[in-house]
Enzyme design. Structure first.
Site, PDB file in Angstrom:
ATOM      1  N   GLN A 157      -1.064  -2.816  -5.834  1.00  0.00           N
ATOM      2  CA  GLN A 157      -1.241  -4.195  -5.349  1.00  0.00           C
ATOM      3  C   GLN A 157      -1.658  -5.165  -6.456  1.00  0.00           C
ATOM      4  OE1 GLN A 157      -3.819  -2.669  -1.974  1.00  0.00           O
ATOM      5  NE2 GLN A 157      -2.936  -4.490  -1.040  1.00  0.00           N
ATOM      6  N   HIS A 207      -3.540   4.315   4.329  1.00  0.00           N
ATOM      7  CA  HIS A 207      -2.897   3.027   4.069  1.00  0.00           C
ATOM      8  C   HIS A 207      -2.745   2.821   2.550  1.00  0.00           C
ATOM      9  CE1 HIS A 207      -2.586  -1.510   4.922  1.00  0.00           C
ATOM     10  NE2 HIS A 207      -2.747  -1.449   3.615  1.00  0.00           N
ATOM     11  N   GLU A 208      -3.821   3.099   1.791  1.00  0.00           N
ATOM     12  CA  GLU A 208      -3.766   2.907   0.330  1.00  0.00           C
ATOM     13  C   GLU A 208      -2.824   3.904  -0.332  1.00  0.00           C
ATOM     14  OE1 GLU A 208      -4.836   0.224  -0.556  1.00  0.00           O
ATOM     15  OE2 GLU A 208      -6.226  -0.128   1.074  1.00  0.00           O
TER      16      GLU A 208
HETATM   17 NI    NI Z   1      -2.789  -2.809   1.992  1.00  0.00          NI
END
Ligand code: NI
Length: 182
Positions: A51, A133-134
């Site tokens: 991210q 999720h990560e």
């Molecule tokens: Ni996320």
């Protein structure tokens, strides 16, 4: 420490699969510190290196309600998963969009810390959801990939409207929510 820029959907760099960390050096340790600062400032409860446009298998999270309880997982691996849970998720890379995703309820995870020491632990509840999720981010996957085509179409429209609005007047509306932003 420094705050890092977070990539937002539909940025294609969110689709890059992260590579394992092989050297646990000062650069990795600085990245972890910067990722934690970026996550706390956002605010969010989890952040994957993907991210912040670093394609290494590193994630941080903190699901503590009071105080700080940071986790840093490098080269994480789920060695056992059981049960099923369905929680509403958000994502720092998909602002203002929330939906329910099925995840394993309990996981056993193996990983390395920033100094390269291996460790293993069990997680359930929000921590288990957050880690799954990560770990998806490290595979180039987003939580919205689990949603129906109809919902993803709605998200694409929302993202393009937001891009136009930002171009137009530079504003970026933010609606506070109680849903965890991971
Ligand atoms: Ni996320």
């Amino acid at each position: 420490m420094a705050r890092l820029a977070i990539l937002e959907y539909p940025d294609p760099r969110l689709r890059i699969r992260a590579e394992p960390v092989t050297k646990f050096d000062a650069e990795v340790q600085k990245l972890v510190a910067d990722m934690l600062e970026t996550m706390y400032a956002a605010p969010g409860i989890g952040l994957a290196a993907t991210q912040v446009n670093v394609h290494k298998r590193i994630l941080v999270c903190d699901v503590a309600i009071e105080g700080k309880q940071p986790y840093c997982l490098i080269n994480p691996e789920i060695v056992h998963a059981e049960g099923q849970t369905n929680a509403e998720e958000g994502c720092l890379s998909v602002p203002e969009f929330y939906d329910y995703v099925d995840r394993a309820a309990l996981i056993r995870v193996k990983a390395f810390d920033p100094q390269g020491r291996p460790f293993e632990f069990q997680a359930d509840g929000l921590l288990a959801v957050c880690i799954q999720h990560e770990m998806d981010h490290l595979e180039g996957k987003l939580f919205v990939d689990y949603l129906s085509e109809l919902k993803r179409e709605r998200l694409r429209k929302k993202a393009s409207k937001k891009a136009k609005r930002a171009q137009h007047d530079g504003s970026d509306t933010h609606v506070p929510s109680s849903v965890p932003v991971i």
